[in-house]
Design a protein around this motif. Structure first.
Motif, mmCIF file in Angstrom:
data_model
loop_
_atom_site.group_PDB
_atom_site.id
_atom_site.type_symbol
_atom_site.label_atom_id
_atom_site.label_comp_id
_atom_site.label_asym_id
_atom_site.label_seq_id
_atom_site.Cartn_x
_atom_site.Cartn_y
_atom_site.Cartn_z
ATOM 1 N N UNK A 315 0.630 -1.637 0.213
ATOM 2 C CA UNK A 315 -0.028 -0.331 -0.392
ATOM 3 C C UNK A 315 1.119 1.101 -0.149
ATOM 4 N N UNK A 316 1.958 1.498 1.034
ATOM 5 C CA UNK A 316 2.716 2.380 0.615
ATOM 6 C C UNK A 316 4.050 2.700 -0.508
ATOM 7 N N UNK A 317 3.984 1.295 -0.934
ATOM 8 C CA UNK A 317 4.927 1.433 -1.997
ATOM 9 C C UNK A 317 3.520 2.095 -3.387
ATOM 10 N N UNK A 318 2.976 1.711 -3.869
ATOM 11 C CA UNK A 318 1.591 2.045 -4.406
ATOM 12 C C UNK A 318 1.391 3.758 -4.098
ATOM 13 N N UNK A 319 0.865 3.950 -3.215
ATOM 14 C CA UNK A 319 0.713 5.095 -3.001
ATOM 15 C C UNK A 319 1.965 6.235 -2.865
ATOM 16 N N UNK A 320 3.856 6.172 -2.496
ATOM 17 C CA UNK A 320 4.319 6.550 -3.238
ATOM 18 C C UNK A 320 4.548 6.657 -5.240
ATOM 19 N N UNK A 321 4.192 5.402 -5.838
ATOM 20 C CA UNK A 321 4.932 5.424 -6.836
ATOM 21 C C UNK A 321 3.107 6.771 -7.528
ATOM 22 N N UNK A 322 1.866 6.149 -7.006
ATOM 23 C CA UNK A 322 1.191 7.399 -7.654
ATOM 24 C C UNK A 322 1.353 8.810 -7.083
ATOM 25 N N UNK A 323 1.665 8.864 -6.480
ATOM 26 C CA UNK A 323 2.427 10.963 -5.516
ATOM 27 C C UNK A 323 3.374 10.516 -6.801
ATOM 28 N N UNK A 324 4.275 9.653 -7.115
ATOM 29 C CA UNK A 324 5.702 9.898 -7.749
ATOM 30 C C UNK A 324 4.628 10.708 -9.104
ATOM 31 N N UNK A 325 3.650 10.054 -9.851
ATOM 32 C CA UNK A 325 3.318 10.377 -10.972
ATOM 33 C C UNK A 325 2.214 11.706 -11.631
ATOM 34 N N UNK A 326 1.695 11.608 -10.206
ATOM 35 C CA UNK A 326 0.650 12.582 -10.223
ATOM 36 C C UNK A 326 0.708 13.849 -9.945
ATOM 37 N N UNK A 327 2.088 14.031 -8.644
ATOM 38 C CA UNK A 327 2.083 15.025 -7.794
ATOM 39 C C UNK A 327 3.510 16.020 -8.588
ATOM 40 N N UNK A 328 2.857 17.549 -8.234
ATOM 41 C CA UNK A 328 4.768 18.230 -8.010
ATOM 42 C C UNK A 328 5.417 17.814 -7.649
ATOM 43 N N UNK A 329 6.809 18.429 -7.352
ATOM 44 C CA UNK A 329 8.487 18.419 -6.861
ATOM 45 C C UNK A 329 8.148 18.750 -5.776
ATOM 46 N N UNK A 330 8.432 18.652 -4.765
ATOM 47 C CA UNK A 330 9.528 19.002 -3.046
ATOM 48 C C UNK A 330 10.429 19.004 -2.715
ATOM 49 N N UNK A 331 10.647 19.392 -1.683
ATOM 50 C CA UNK A 331 11.729 19.691 -0.927
ATOM 51 C C UNK A 331 13.414 19.615 -1.600
ATOM 52 N N UNK A 332 12.816 20.529 -2.805
ATOM 53 C CA UNK A 332 14.843 20.485 -3.671
ATOM 54 C C UNK A 332 13.858 19.243 -5.067
#
Length: 591
Positions: A315-332
């Motif tokens: 669940x954490x792994x797929x959630x991170x992939x979803x964030x990676x593909x659909x969200x903006x970058x942060x923290x440099x």
């Protein structure tokens, strides 16, 4: 029977012996293997195998380090011999030989134990790189710990990994759950249950706040800026005391009044949403004993890593992939997503293809079908072939000088006179100029591939078309081009693959580390090709070589590279599918 060795006749009984002698004489003459070409076949085959091994090896390295990037690791708490404590994720393990400077940093008792340990292990030690996070407290991201320094290693059950919107990751032991100023519970189990109960609602409130800030307030500021620019343009064109300038000034004042009224409403909504989003918080204690209160509005994701089962880890792994593909970058750019990079790369490649294919095909048609052979045509072909080998940074310099400064500057002078005051509109790098620059870079590939495809169409088809009364253009349009389309698409595929992966020209003509706005939004005229954009290739360069936290950025480099390869493969496979359909359609009509 005539003699094989002269005029002396031979008998039938002597014939077999004579044949065997001639056979031995012929077999004694060795033929060189070079005459058969077998060494060259083995050489070319070996070269092909070597290339395939290198490509597969590169893909293996990218997959090996890219796919596990988002897999949650356990959180370890290490106690060293000198009493210090470290908590975090194990990023990497390696063997090394400690030198005297490393041992001199240890205490006397620890140095003696380390010396005995190294003596027993032939001077080789193991060490682990721990991602400690908590940069706002410790001012460090990672820490090396050698095995001879470790006294105890444990997995705290309520150690949380908290991914924050700012300041990176936080590792701590869950202590309390707070509602406003009241402590609801100090039991980790109850605090974690309350966190899961309220976090999703808080995330929705945070998204509403972001929408109001970016969309509503952004639209109001854009209208005010546009009205202010209109006043300056009328002043430059007609003078300070002109009627046109006075009318624009009146509209500007009306826009400000409307903006202030609407902004008051939005600010009130932001205050209310901010109070709700900051209502709940959790308190975590670092391994050094420092309490840290974290509002739920700052938390992107949190989980007790040492309590996750297989389903929880997935669940954490797929959630991170979803964030990676659909969200903006942060923290440099070391965390978050790469959606603006995906959008910019895909859009730029499509626009580049729209420009490069018509010009490349028309140029190839003229050179192959209309131009008479001669010095001029030969010179053009040599120039096209040489352009294919020009370094890409040269095209970037040309794009900066011609498209940005000359063409864009001319457009600003004619249509945007206020750009002298408020900054250039088209006179700087942007999506349009980047696409045109890469179109120039890849047009030789399309021209060469199209010429080869046109030459491969049988001459009998042209003659049959002429015999039926068709003109030259009708023959090209209805007979030649449809059968050359698979070859033309092959050149298009090569151009797309090269253009999507180029970085050097884009650094000069529009690619940015952070692009605050996409070139497409809800503001008229909705499409803004003059805006800067983010590109995956440039993002890889920035994360890999410009990041303040190189260890945290290293996995992101492989992950973004993997995503770029998948994106290019998707574009290429789409073009190949279309090419194969056209090939099957016209294959039966060839004669």
């Amino acid at each position: 029977m005539s003699s094989l060795t002269g005029n002396k006749p031979i008998s039938t009984a002597e014939l077999p012996a004579l044949i065997r002698a001639n056979s031995r004489r012929t077999s004694s003459i060795r033929t060189s293997q070079m005459a058969y070409g077998q060494p060259w076949v083995w050489l070319f085959g070996g070269t092909l195998v070597m290339c395939l091994v290198m490509i597969l090896g590169l893909l293996y390295i990218i997959l090996r380090y890219g796919l596990p990037t988002f897999w949650p690791a356990p959180i370890v708490a290490i106690t060293t011999l000198d009493g210090s404590r470290i908590m975090g994720e194990v990023v990497r393990q390696e063997s090394y030989q400690p030198d005297e400077s490393a041992l001199n940093k240890l205490t006397e008792a620890t140095r003696q134990l380390a010396t005995h340990y190294l003596r027993d292990h032939y001077g080789v030690a193991q060490r682990e790189l721990i991602r400690t996070g908590n940069y706002d407290i410790t001012q460090t991201h990672h820490q090396w710990v050698s095995d001879f320094e470790m006294k105890q290693t444990e997995l705290p059950p309520w150690a949380l990994l908290i991914e924050r919107t700012n300041q990176g990751r936080f590792f701590g032991i869950l202590q309390k759950f707070i509602d406003g100023t009241a402590v609801i519970t100090e039991k980790p189990e109850e605090a974690w249950r309350l966190f899961q109960e309220h976090h999703d609602a808080i995330v929705k409130l945070v998204k509403q706040i972001e929408h109001l800030n970016k969309q509503e307030l952004g639209l109001l500021n854009h209208r005010v800026k546009k009205a202010e620019i209109a006043v300056k343009e009328q002043e430059i064109r007609y003078g300070l005391d002109s009627q046109q300038r006075a009318k624009a000034q009146t509209q500007y004042q009306e826009t400000i009044k409307l903006q202030q009224a609407r902004q008051s409403e939005i600010n009130q909504q932001l205050v209310e949403l901010g109070e709700k989003s900051h209502r709940y918080a959790i308190v975590c204690q670092t391994i050094q004993g420092v309490d840290k209160q974290i509002n739920l509005s700052e938390v992107v994701r949190a989980f007790p890593a040492n309590q996750l089962g297989t389903a929880g880890k997935w669940g954490v792994y797929l959630s991170r992939w979803k964030e990676f593909i659909s969200d903006d970058p942060r923290n440099s750019n070391t965390e978050g997503g790469v959606f603006p990079c995906i959008w910019g790369t895909l859009t730029m490649t499509i626009i580049m293809t729209i420009f490069v294919v018509p010009f490349g095909v028309l140029a190839a048609l003229y050179l192959r079908e209309y131009a008479k052979p001669g010095l001029l045509v030969s010179t053009n072909r040599i120039a096209v072939n040489n352009l294919a080998g020009v370094p890409s940074i040269v095209f970037g310099v040309f794009g900066l000088g011609f498209f940005c400064y000359f063409l864009g500057g001319t457009i600003d002078q004619l249509f945007y006179p206020a750009s002298k005051v408020f900054g250039p509109t088209f006179g700087t790098g942007g999506l349009l100029w980047a696409s045109l620059t890469l179109a120039l870079l890849t047009v030789p590939v399309v021209i060469v591939a199209t010429e080869e495809a046109l030459a491969a169409v049988p001459r009998s088809m042209r003659e049959g078309s002429y015999a039926c009364g068709a003109s030259k253009w009708q023959t090209i349009l209805r007979i030649v081009l449809p059968r050359a389309l698979p070859g033309i698409l092959t050149g298009t595929i090569l151009a797309m693959a090269r253009g999507a992966g180029e970085v050097a020209p884009l650094m000069l003509v529009g690619a940015m580390k952070i692009a605050p706005e996409l070139p497409v939004d809800s503001v008229f005229p909705y499409i803004h090709p003059e805006r800067s954009f983010m590109h995956m290739g440039f993002h890889i360069y920035d994360v890999g070589f410009q990041s303040p936290d190189s260890e945290a950025a290293k996995p992101m480099v492989f992950t973004t590279t993997l995503l770029l390869i998948v994106l290019i493969a998707f574009l290429n496979l789409s073009a190949m599918w279309l090419r194969n359909r056209l090939r099957r359609k016209y294959l039966a009509n060839q004669f």
